[in-house]
Design a protein around this motif. Structure first.
Motif, PDB file in Angstrom:
ATOM      1  N   THR A 196      15.929  -3.181 -14.672  1.00 22.38           N
ATOM      2  CA  THR A 196      15.105  -1.982 -14.494  1.00 22.38           C
ATOM      3  C   THR A 196      14.565  -1.968 -13.064  1.00 22.38           C
ATOM      4  N   HIS A 197      13.987  -0.832 -12.674  1.00 23.92           N
ATOM      5  CA  HIS A 197      13.436  -0.743 -11.311  1.00 23.92           C
ATOM      6  C   HIS A 197      12.057  -1.383 -11.215  1.00 23.92           C
ATOM      7  N   PHE A 198      11.513  -1.855 -12.337  1.00 18.53           N
ATOM      8  CA  PHE A 198      10.140  -2.366 -12.378  1.00 18.53           C
ATOM      9  C   PHE A 198       9.971  -3.619 -11.497  1.00 18.53           C
ATOM     10  N   VAL A 199       8.936  -3.610 -10.677  1.00 17.10           N
ATOM     11  CA  VAL A 199       8.608  -4.812  -9.894  1.00 17.10           C
ATOM     12  C   VAL A 199       7.264  -5.366 -10.361  1.00 17.10           C
ATOM     13  N   LYS A 200       6.246  -4.478 -10.415  1.00 14.89           N
ATOM     14  CA  LYS A 200       4.900  -4.965 -10.698  1.00 14.89           C
ATOM     15  C   LYS A 200       3.990  -3.794 -11.054  1.00 14.89           C
ATOM     16  N   LYS A 201       3.060  -4.019 -11.969  1.00 15.41           N
ATOM     17  CA  LYS A 201       2.018  -3.015 -12.201  1.00 15.41           C
ATOM     18  C   LYS A 201       0.930  -3.279 -11.171  1.00 15.41           C
ATOM     19  N   LEU A 202       0.588  -2.251 -10.375  1.00 15.61           N
ATOM     20  CA  LEU A 202      -0.371  -2.465  -9.282  1.00 15.61           C
ATOM     21  C   LEU A 202      -1.806  -2.149  -9.682  1.00 15.61           C
ATOM     22  N   SER A 203      -1.969  -1.153 -10.542  1.00 16.95           N
ATOM     23  CA  SER A 203      -3.310  -0.750 -11.002  1.00 16.95           C
ATOM     24  C   SER A 203      -3.106   0.061 -12.271  1.00 16.95           C
ATOM     25  N   ASP A 204      -4.189   0.585 -12.841  1.00 16.18           N
ATOM     26  CA  ASP A 204      -4.078   1.377 -14.077  1.00 16.18           C
ATOM     27  C   ASP A 204      -2.989   2.444 -13.982  1.00 16.18           C
ATOM     28  N   ASN A 205      -2.935   3.138 -12.826  1.00 14.61           N
ATOM     29  CA  ASN A 205      -2.027   4.278 -12.702  1.00 14.61           C
ATOM     30  C   ASN A 205      -0.819   4.039 -11.808  1.00 14.61           C
ATOM     31  N   GLU A 206      -0.736   2.859 -11.210  1.00 13.93           N
ATOM     32  CA  GLU A 206       0.315   2.655 -10.207  1.00 13.93           C
ATOM     33  C   GLU A 206       1.291   1.546 -10.612  1.00 13.93           C
ATOM     34  N   THR A 258       6.366   3.079   0.789  1.00 12.13           N
ATOM     35  CA  THR A 258       5.527   1.931   1.149  1.00 12.13           C
ATOM     36  C   THR A 258       5.996   1.420   2.512  1.00 12.13           C
ATOM     37  N   GLU A 259       5.379   0.356   3.005  1.00 13.18           N
ATOM     38  CA  GLU A 259       5.828  -0.181   4.303  1.00 13.18           C
ATOM     39  C   GLU A 259       7.237  -0.761   4.235  1.00 13.18           C
ATOM     40  N   ASP A 260       7.709  -1.048   3.012  1.00 11.40           N
ATOM     41  CA  ASP A 260       9.059  -1.590   2.827  1.00 11.40           C
ATOM     42  C   ASP A 260       9.948  -0.486   2.246  1.00 11.40           C
ATOM     43  N   VAL A 261      11.029  -0.145   2.966  1.00  8.48           N
ATOM     44  CA  VAL A 261      11.887   0.979   2.530  1.00  8.48           C
ATOM     45  C   VAL A 261      12.533   0.747   1.164  1.00  8.48           C
ATOM     46  N   ASN A 262      12.555  -0.494   0.713  1.00  9.24           N
ATOM     47  CA  ASN A 262      13.208  -0.791  -0.573  1.00  9.24           C
ATOM     48  C   ASN A 262      12.310  -0.572  -1.778  1.00  9.24           C
ATOM     49  N   TYR A 263      11.040  -0.284  -1.536  1.00 11.92           N
ATOM     50  CA  TYR A 263      10.084  -0.165  -2.643  1.00 11.92           C
ATOM     51  C   TYR A 263       9.324   1.152  -2.602  1.00 11.92           C
ATOM     52  N   LEU A 264       9.000   1.638  -3.782  1.00  8.25           N
ATOM     53  CA  LEU A 264       8.202   2.865  -3.919  1.00  8.25           C
ATOM     54  C   LEU A 264       7.025   2.576  -4.835  1.00  8.25           C
ATOM     55  N   ILE A 265       5.971   3.367  -4.693  1.00  7.56           N
ATOM     56  CA  ILE A 265       4.864   3.282  -5.659  1.00  7.56           C
ATOM     57  C   ILE A 265       4.872   4.566  -6.492  1.00  7.56           C
ATOM     58  N   MET A 266       4.960   4.404  -7.810  1.00  6.29           N
ATOM     59  CA  MET A 266       4.878   5.550  -8.726  1.00  6.29           C
ATOM     60  C   MET A 266       3.438   5.647  -9.209  1.00  6.29           C
ATOM     61  N   VAL A 267       2.865   6.836  -9.087  1.00  6.46           N
ATOM     62  CA  VAL A 267       1.514   7.056  -9.585  1.00  6.46           C
ATOM     63  C   VAL A 267       1.615   7.958 -10.812  1.00  6.46           C
ATOM     64  N   LEU A 315       4.713  -0.526  -8.918  1.00  9.59           N
ATOM     65  CA  LEU A 315       5.610  -0.775  -7.788  1.00  9.59           C
ATOM     66  C   LEU A 315       7.025  -0.867  -8.340  1.00  9.59           C
ATOM     67  N   VAL A 316       7.946  -0.076  -7.753  1.00  8.66           N
ATOM     68  CA  VAL A 316       9.327  -0.078  -8.251  1.00  8.66           C
ATOM     69  C   VAL A 316      10.302  -0.205  -7.088  1.00  8.66           C
ATOM     70  N   ARG A 317      11.512  -0.625  -7.411  1.00  7.44           N
ATOM     71  CA  ARG A 317      12.585  -0.665  -6.441  1.00  7.44           C
ATOM     72  C   ARG A 317      13.048   0.770  -6.172  1.00  7.44           C
ATOM     73  N   ARG A 318      13.268   1.092  -4.917  1.00  9.49           N
ATOM     74  CA  ARG A 318      13.762   2.439  -4.614  1.00  9.49           C
ATOM     75  C   ARG A 318      15.250   2.509  -4.937  1.00  9.49           C
ATOM     76  N   ASP A 374       0.819  -1.213   0.000  1.00 11.43           N
ATOM     77  CA  ASP A 374       0.000   0.000   0.000  1.00 11.43           C
ATOM     78  C   ASP A 374       0.857   1.268   0.000  1.00 11.43           C
ATOM     79  N   ARG A 375       0.227   2.360  -0.498  1.00 14.90           N
ATOM     80  CA  ARG A 375       0.886   3.671  -0.454  1.00 14.90           C
ATOM     81  C   ARG A 375       0.935   4.181   0.983  1.00 14.90           C
ATOM     82  N   LYS A 376       2.072   4.746   1.386  1.00 12.53           N
ATOM     83  CA  LYS A 376       2.147   5.467   2.671  1.00 12.53           C
ATOM     84  C   LYS A 376       2.282   6.953   2.330  1.00 12.53           C
ATOM     85  N   ASP A 377       3.292   7.633   2.879  1.00 14.07           N
ATOM     86  CA  ASP A 377       3.412   9.083   2.650  1.00 14.07           C
ATOM     87  C   ASP A 377       3.899   9.408   1.231  1.00 14.07           C
TER      88      ASP A 377
END
Ligand code: ADP
Ligand code: UDP
Length: 235
Positions: free
Chosen positions: A68-78, A18-27, A80-83, A2-5
């Motif tokens: 690449t930093h790509f991990v997973k497509k989470l939704s239409d606009n999101e 995200t809850e994991d410091v190694n990952y970010l969500i790009m919107v 998940l990438v490696r930080r 999930d998205r945090k700050d």
């Protein structure tokens, strides 16, 4: 995950921790900007189209062992990438002379270059992303000679892979911009690879299938981004 700050809001994307410091969500946002943010627009679904194209191309590059930093497509606009620890350099690769390159060096618009050109820009909108070379990058402490060598090698490989990818779809990869970040001791491609960051022309008609339609008010930006996605996933 999930998205945090909100960590950062840029011109085209928001970055959330995200809850994991190694990952970010790009919107991916629906906003379009050009000329270092001085021209602005938007259309519904633009973020989703750039996310879909980037997802497809990152997965395609991973098949060719390009990290690449790509991990997973989470939704239409999101996505998940490696930080990564970003390197503040925009790497532009050009196959065909157009725009500022054609003008500066008086090359015929649309002519194929004998060899691809790699350019580096310092990523700084306030300064207008000034052009730099490898020595500026070392001198300002943005990357070591080894890292710049790796960046240029990856950029050339990405160009070769994507050029033939688009060629098979009767499209020409005119030029594109990629960004890199550090992860452990490797260098990965970050950010996005989409019609916002590439120039792509139809091979037969030279129709522009990218953000130049917005930059130069050519119209039908939304239709063309959609058509590009369809052609990318069609083959
Ligand atoms: P800009 O900053 O040019 O306005 P965006 O709106 O696309 O661009 O914002 C995305 C930001 O996230 C960029 O500054 C980019 O360098 C950064 N970024 C992209 N991928 C990553 C990553 N994997 N880790 C950390 N930062 C990233
Ligand atoms: N580009 C980008 N972001 C930028 C600057 C350039 O994605 O901040 C891409 C652009 O889409 C094009 C390539 O990099 O595919 C070269 O663009 P440039 O701005 O250098 O255009 P030119 O100088 O040729 O007009």
């Amino acid at each position: 995950m999930d998205r945090k700050d909100l960590l950062y809001e840029g011109k085209a994307k928001q970055i959330y921790i995200t809850e994991d410091v190694n990952y970010l969500i790009m919107v991916f946002k629906d906003e379009l900007t050009a000329f270092h943010g001085t021209k602005r627009g938007r259309f519904d679904g633009k973020g989703a189209l750039c996310n879909a194209v980037s997802t497809y191309l990152f997965q395609y590059l991973e098949n060719y062992h390009v990290g690449t930093h790509f991990v997973k497509k989470l939704s239409d606009n999101e996505m998940l990438v490696r930080r990564l620890e970003m390197i503040p350099i925009e790497v532009v690769v050009r196959n065909i002379a157009t725009a500022s390159l054609a003008k500066t060096y008086d090359l015929e618009e649309g002519s194929t270059l004998k060899y691809p050109i790699i350019e580096y820009r310092l990523k700084n909108d306030r300064l207008g992303d000034p052009m730099i070379n490898e020595h500026h990058a070392y001198a300002m402490g943005h990357a070591t000679p080894e890292e710049m060598k790796m960046i240029s090698r990856i950029a050339s490989k990405v160009n070769a892979i994507l050029k033939s990818f688009f060629d098979r779809r009767s499209l020409m990869l005119v030029d594109f911009k990629i960004e890199f970040g550090k992860y452990d001791r490797s260098i990965l491609i970050a950010d996005e690879v989409s019609p916002d960051t590439c120039r792509i022309w139809d091979r037969k008609t030279n129709k522009k299938m990218d953000k130049d339609r917005f930059r130069y008010d050519m119209g039908r930006v939304d239709k063309v981004y959609q058509e590009l996605l369809e052609r990318i996933i069609s083959a």
